[in-house]
Scaffold this motif. Structure first.
Motif, mmCIF file in Angstrom:
data_model
loop_
_atom_site.group_PDB
_atom_site.id
_atom_site.type_symbol
_atom_site.label_atom_id
_atom_site.label_comp_id
_atom_site.label_asym_id
_atom_site.label_seq_id
_atom_site.Cartn_x
_atom_site.Cartn_y
_atom_site.Cartn_z
ATOM 1 N N LYS A 91 0.831 -1.204 0.000
ATOM 2 C CA LYS A 91 0.000 0.000 0.000
ATOM 3 C C LYS A 91 0.863 1.250 0.000
ATOM 4 C CE LYS A 91 -2.381 -0.660 3.735
ATOM 5 N NZ LYS A 91 -3.116 -0.567 5.001
ATOM 6 N N TYR A 103 3.359 3.889 16.592
ATOM 7 C CA TYR A 103 3.908 4.735 15.507
ATOM 8 C C TYR A 103 5.393 5.034 15.738
ATOM 9 C CZ TYR A 103 -0.978 5.640 14.082
ATOM 10 O OH TYR A 103 -2.285 5.520 13.662
ATOM 11 N N LEU A 115 3.136 -5.378 3.739
ATOM 12 C CA LEU A 115 2.875 -6.187 4.930
ATOM 13 C C LEU A 115 3.430 -7.581 4.641
ATOM 14 C CD1 LEU A 115 1.330 -6.419 7.707
ATOM 15 C CD2 LEU A 115 -0.563 -7.359 6.367
ATOM 16 N N VAL A 153 6.142 -4.868 8.746
ATOM 17 C CA VAL A 153 5.965 -3.998 7.586
ATOM 18 C C VAL A 153 7.348 -3.586 7.092
ATOM 19 C CG1 VAL A 153 5.040 -1.777 6.793
ATOM 20 C CG2 VAL A 153 3.726 -3.168 8.411
ATOM 21 N N ASP B 102 -7.601 -6.079 2.056
ATOM 22 C CA ASP B 102 -6.859 -5.776 0.835
ATOM 23 C C ASP B 102 -7.788 -5.999 -0.352
ATOM 24 O OD1 ASP B 102 -4.240 -5.401 -0.636
ATOM 25 O OD2 ASP B 102 -4.788 -7.396 -1.349
ATOM 26 N N ASP B 127 -8.139 0.563 7.171
ATOM 27 C CA ASP B 127 -6.878 1.030 7.766
ATOM 28 C C ASP B 127 -7.120 2.381 8.413
ATOM 29 O OD1 ASP B 127 -4.341 1.850 8.417
ATOM 30 O OD2 ASP B 127 -3.437 1.248 6.511
ATOM 31 N N THR B 128 -7.088 2.410 9.733
ATOM 32 C CA THR B 128 -7.344 3.671 10.446
ATOM 33 C C THR B 128 -6.046 4.297 10.936
ATOM 34 O OG1 THR B 128 -7.779 2.370 12.435
ATOM 35 C CG2 THR B 128 -9.688 3.065 11.146
ATOM 36 N N GLY B 129 -4.907 3.868 10.363
ATOM 37 C CA GLY B 129 -3.655 4.526 10.712
ATOM 38 C C GLY B 129 -2.501 3.610 11.036
ATOM 39 N N LEU B 130 -2.774 2.318 11.256
ATOM 40 C CA LEU B 130 -1.705 1.386 11.615
ATOM 41 C C LEU B 130 -0.843 1.036 10.391
ATOM 42 C CD1 LEU B 130 -1.000 0.073 14.379
ATOM 43 C CD2 LEU B 130 -2.251 -1.944 13.632
ATOM 44 N N HIS B 131 -1.468 1.117 9.225
ATOM 45 C CA HIS B 131 -0.777 0.864 7.957
ATOM 46 C C HIS B 131 -0.149 -0.512 7.867
ATOM 47 C CE1 HIS B 131 -1.069 5.349 8.057
ATOM 48 N NE2 HIS B 131 -1.735 5.006 6.972
ATOM 49 N N ARG B 132 -0.884 -1.485 8.405
ATOM 50 C CA ARG B 132 -0.513 -2.885 8.191
ATOM 51 C C ARG B 132 -1.581 -3.435 7.242
ATOM 52 N NH1 ARG B 132 0.599 -5.069 14.227
ATOM 53 N NH2 ARG B 132 -1.532 -5.701 13.805
ATOM 54 N N ASN B 133 -2.383 -4.385 7.750
ATOM 55 C CA ASN B 133 -3.506 -4.905 6.975
ATOM 56 C C ASN B 133 -4.626 -3.859 7.031
ATOM 57 O OD1 ASN B 133 -5.159 -6.664 5.625
ATOM 58 N ND2 ASN B 133 -5.553 -7.977 7.378
ATOM 59 N N GLY B 134 -5.377 -3.691 5.962
ATOM 60 C CA GLY B 134 -6.497 -2.757 5.994
ATOM 61 C C GLY B 134 -6.558 -1.915 4.734
ATOM 62 N N ILE B 135 -7.798 -1.650 4.310
ATOM 63 C CA ILE B 135 -8.023 -0.851 3.102
ATOM 64 C C ILE B 135 -7.981 0.623 3.488
ATOM 65 C CG2 ILE B 135 -9.757 -0.298 1.334
ATOM 66 C CD1 ILE B 135 -10.677 -3.350 1.808
ATOM 67 N N ARG B 136 -7.212 1.415 2.752
ATOM 68 C CA ARG B 136 -7.088 2.837 3.087
ATOM 69 C C ARG B 136 -8.440 3.541 2.922
ATOM 70 N NH1 ARG B 136 -1.771 5.391 3.290
ATOM 71 N NH2 ARG B 136 -3.027 7.263 3.025
ATOM 72 N N GLU B 138 -9.428 6.222 1.582
ATOM 73 C CA GLU B 138 -9.765 6.754 0.255
ATOM 74 C C GLU B 138 -10.124 5.650 -0.732
ATOM 75 O OE1 GLU B 138 -6.827 7.044 1.779
ATOM 76 O OE2 GLU B 138 -5.121 6.846 0.405
ATOM 77 N N HIS B 164 -7.849 -1.762 13.650
ATOM 78 C CA HIS B 164 -6.868 -2.053 14.691
ATOM 79 C C HIS B 164 -6.201 -0.722 15.021
ATOM 80 C CE1 HIS B 164 -4.434 -5.812 15.867
ATOM 81 N NE2 HIS B 164 -4.104 -4.856 16.706
ATOM 82 N N ALA B 166 -3.395 1.989 16.957
ATOM 83 C CA ALA B 166 -1.942 1.988 17.192
ATOM 84 C C ALA B 166 -1.574 2.204 18.645
ATOM 85 C CB ALA B 166 -1.282 3.063 16.335
ATOM 86 N N GLU B 172 -4.698 10.254 18.802
ATOM 87 C CA GLU B 172 -4.634 9.534 17.523
ATOM 88 C C GLU B 172 -5.601 8.352 17.489
ATOM 89 O OE1 GLU B 172 -0.149 10.255 15.891
ATOM 90 O OE2 GLU B 172 -0.365 9.579 17.960
#
Lengths: 208, 341
Positions: A91, A103, A115, A153, B102, B127-136, B138, B164, B166, B172
């Motif tokens: 992504k 973070y 990932l 990641v 995804d 994806d609410t900010g963790l930026h692992r698994n998850g659809i962004r 937008e 999930h 952070a 945040e």
């Protein structure tokens, strides 16, 4: 496009055979051959003429240096174990956005992240986040953010990476992938306790 | 070899009741990935079902199928990683719900369900900010539209929306919660919403929604740098223990070492439980470790090294090393026997 696969520890039979031919005496194969798999390693070591110290039959004889036998950083042998995961998804990561718990990493510029399956449950030590790199598509890229229990990641930047691509956590540095030496220096763990856990939790496969 | 991991299932049951009372009316999804955090999946799932746990969560489909086999048809099982097509088939066969974060994977799941004439039960992850698994966010509307088209055609059912957090800061996490609620609102019809894991589920009621995904607290593992087990009302359930195999002067040798998952960095720092009281852990070798001796120490005495029976819980030990209790527990070698009581 290959599908992603669970974390796997590859055991190189040729590396073990080669290391075994360079040493003499009794090989310590307790605790499932230090996580390398007793059933695979014992015949190879016996064929090279080495004695075996097992959990069932311990011996007082002097044991061969584990670093030489398994090809660990302090020794001169070829690494026997390597560890790989797969890209599960990729992504965009925008400048200023964070990654993973707390973070602990924030992107300084727009980039892409992948990932990857493999976390501290598989022995990819939690402290390696932001401090170690992985091999992917012939390049070395950093683990960013905290390593989670089953995933981490990596920052892939401009690399052409897709779901299913292989990621090498550690292996033979001669092949251009990260060695275990960084893991030892970053964590303060011994190389044997790292490979022991990795071999016990990952799916093991034997390679040439 | 005498090293083993002892698991107190009565304490586990008490933790489950504590969690249920705390998070109600939200339901507790028990996280059992990685062999139930190394405690042994069949015993943990079996007891949890007996105690009324109705939801289980795993990382991979293979573990989810094992939960289905142990837990029976009555429980709901969510797996949040799909490796290949065989995983999708296995999930459809065993009525495993899939966490999908995804867009590519969502397409694969829809395609496979169509080909088999089946209906995949999915929980879409934003994806609410963790930026692992998850659809962004937008890309969320497009993914939801695709899922709803497939739902109209009977190939999938959108059972839930999840994310999930952070836990970097409350502010945040609050922003993540707002993003999460918008994403859930974008899905037509009723869906289960789940956002919180152990810490947030206990500390922040507004993060509980319909379901909370809790592993650590069920196993009695408190967060590092956070409230004590007593404040949380949970108890550690596992103990790493081993017998004395040699008594030599000022110390004894116990039958567990770094290859068994006793972290070598704890040498000289950790206090352990002996029949003579708490003693210092000395050098940790590969298959054994030294402990300061006590009066009348003898071969066969049992020493509790980390966890329920020991002076230091997993999180206490983790704090000595700058890590978390989960990692200490998951280092206990899978090769060691698990004993239940």
């Amino acid at each position: 496009m290959p599908a992603p696969r669970p974390v796997r520890a590859q055991i190189s039979s040729s590396a073990l055979a080669q290391n075994a031919r360079r040493v003499h005496g009794v090989a310590d194969v307790r605790r499932d051959a230090y996580g390398h798999g007793l059933s695979v390693c014992a015949p190879l070591l016996a064929e090279a003429g080495l004695g075996l110290c097992t959990d069932e039959h311990e011996t007082d004889a002097e044991l061969i240096d584990a670093a030489e036998l398994w090809g660990l950083p302090a020794g001169t042998g070829r690494p026997v174990m390597s560890l790989s995961g797969s890209v599960l998804s990729t992504k965009v990561l925008r400048a200023g956005e964070g990654v993973s718990y707390g973070y602990s990493f924030r992107a300084s510029h727009d980039t892409r992240v992948a990932l990857v399956c493999g976390g501290y449950a598989q022995g990819i030590v939690r402290e390696l986040g932001n401090r170690a790199r992985v091999g992917i598509a012939g390049a070395l890229v950093p683990i960013v953010g905290r390593v989670a229990m089953d995933a981490c990641v990596v920052d892939i930047g401009e690399l052409e990476i897709a779901r299913g691509d292989e990621v090498v956590f550690f292996g033979d540095p001669a092949a251009g992938v990260p060695g275990l030496d960084v893991w030892v220096s970053v964590t303060g763990l011994s190389a044997v306790e790292i490979v022991s856990l990795v071999g016990a939790r990952a799916a093991r496969e034997v390679t040439a | 070899m005498t090293a083993r991991v002892e698991v107190d299932l009565e304490a586990f049951a008490r933790n489950l009741h504590r969690i249920r009372a705390t998070v109600a009316p939200a339901q507790h999804l028990l996280v059992v990935k990685d062999d139930a955090y190394g405690h042994g999946l069949p015993a943990i799932v079996g007891r949890a079902v007996d105690e009324g746990v109705a939801w289980f969560g795993t990382f991979d489909v293979a573990t989810a199928v094992a939960v289905r086999q142990t837990g029976g048809a009555g429980c709901r099982v969510l797996a949040w990683t799909v490796y290949d097509e065989a995983d999708i088939d296995a999930a459809l066969e065993a009525d495993i719900e899939l966490g999908v974060g995804d867009a590519t994977l969502l397409g694969d799941v829809i395609e496979r369900a169509r080909a088999l004439g089946a209906c995949a039960r999915v929980h879409l992850k934003v994806d609410t900010g963790l930026h692992r698994n998850g659809i962004r966010p937008e890309e969320w509307a497009a993914a939801v539209a695709r899922g709803q088209d497939a739902a109209a055609a009977g190939a999938v059912r959108i059972e839930g929306v999840w994310s999930h957090i952070a836990e970097a800061s409350d502010a945040e996490d609050d922003a993540a919660r707002t993003t999460f609620m918008s994403a859930a609102d974008a899905v037509e019809g009723p869906v289960l919403r789940h956002l919180a894991a152990s810490a947030a589920a206990f500390a922040r009621p507004e993060f509980r929604f319909d379901l909370v995904r809790i592993g650590a607290f069920a196993y009695g593992i408190r967060p590092e740098g956070g409230p004590s087990e007593g404040e949380l009302g949970i108890e550690p359930i596992a103990t790493l223990s081993a017998e004395v195999v040699e008594v030599a002067g000022g110390d004894v040798r116990v039958d567990a070492g770094s290859l068994d998952g006793l972290d070598s960095r704890l040498a000289g720092r950790l206090q352990v439980a002996t029949p003579g009281g708490a003693r210092r852990l000395g050098a940790v070798a590969e298959t054994s470790a030294r402990v300061d001796a006590w009066e009348d120490a003898c071969v066969g005495d049992r020493v509790d090294l980390i966890g329920r029976g020991a002076p230091s819980t997993a999180t206490d030990a983790a704090e000595m090393l700058g890590t978390i209790g989960e990692e200490i527990v998951l280092r206990f070698s899978p090769r060691l026997p698990r004993r239940y009581r």
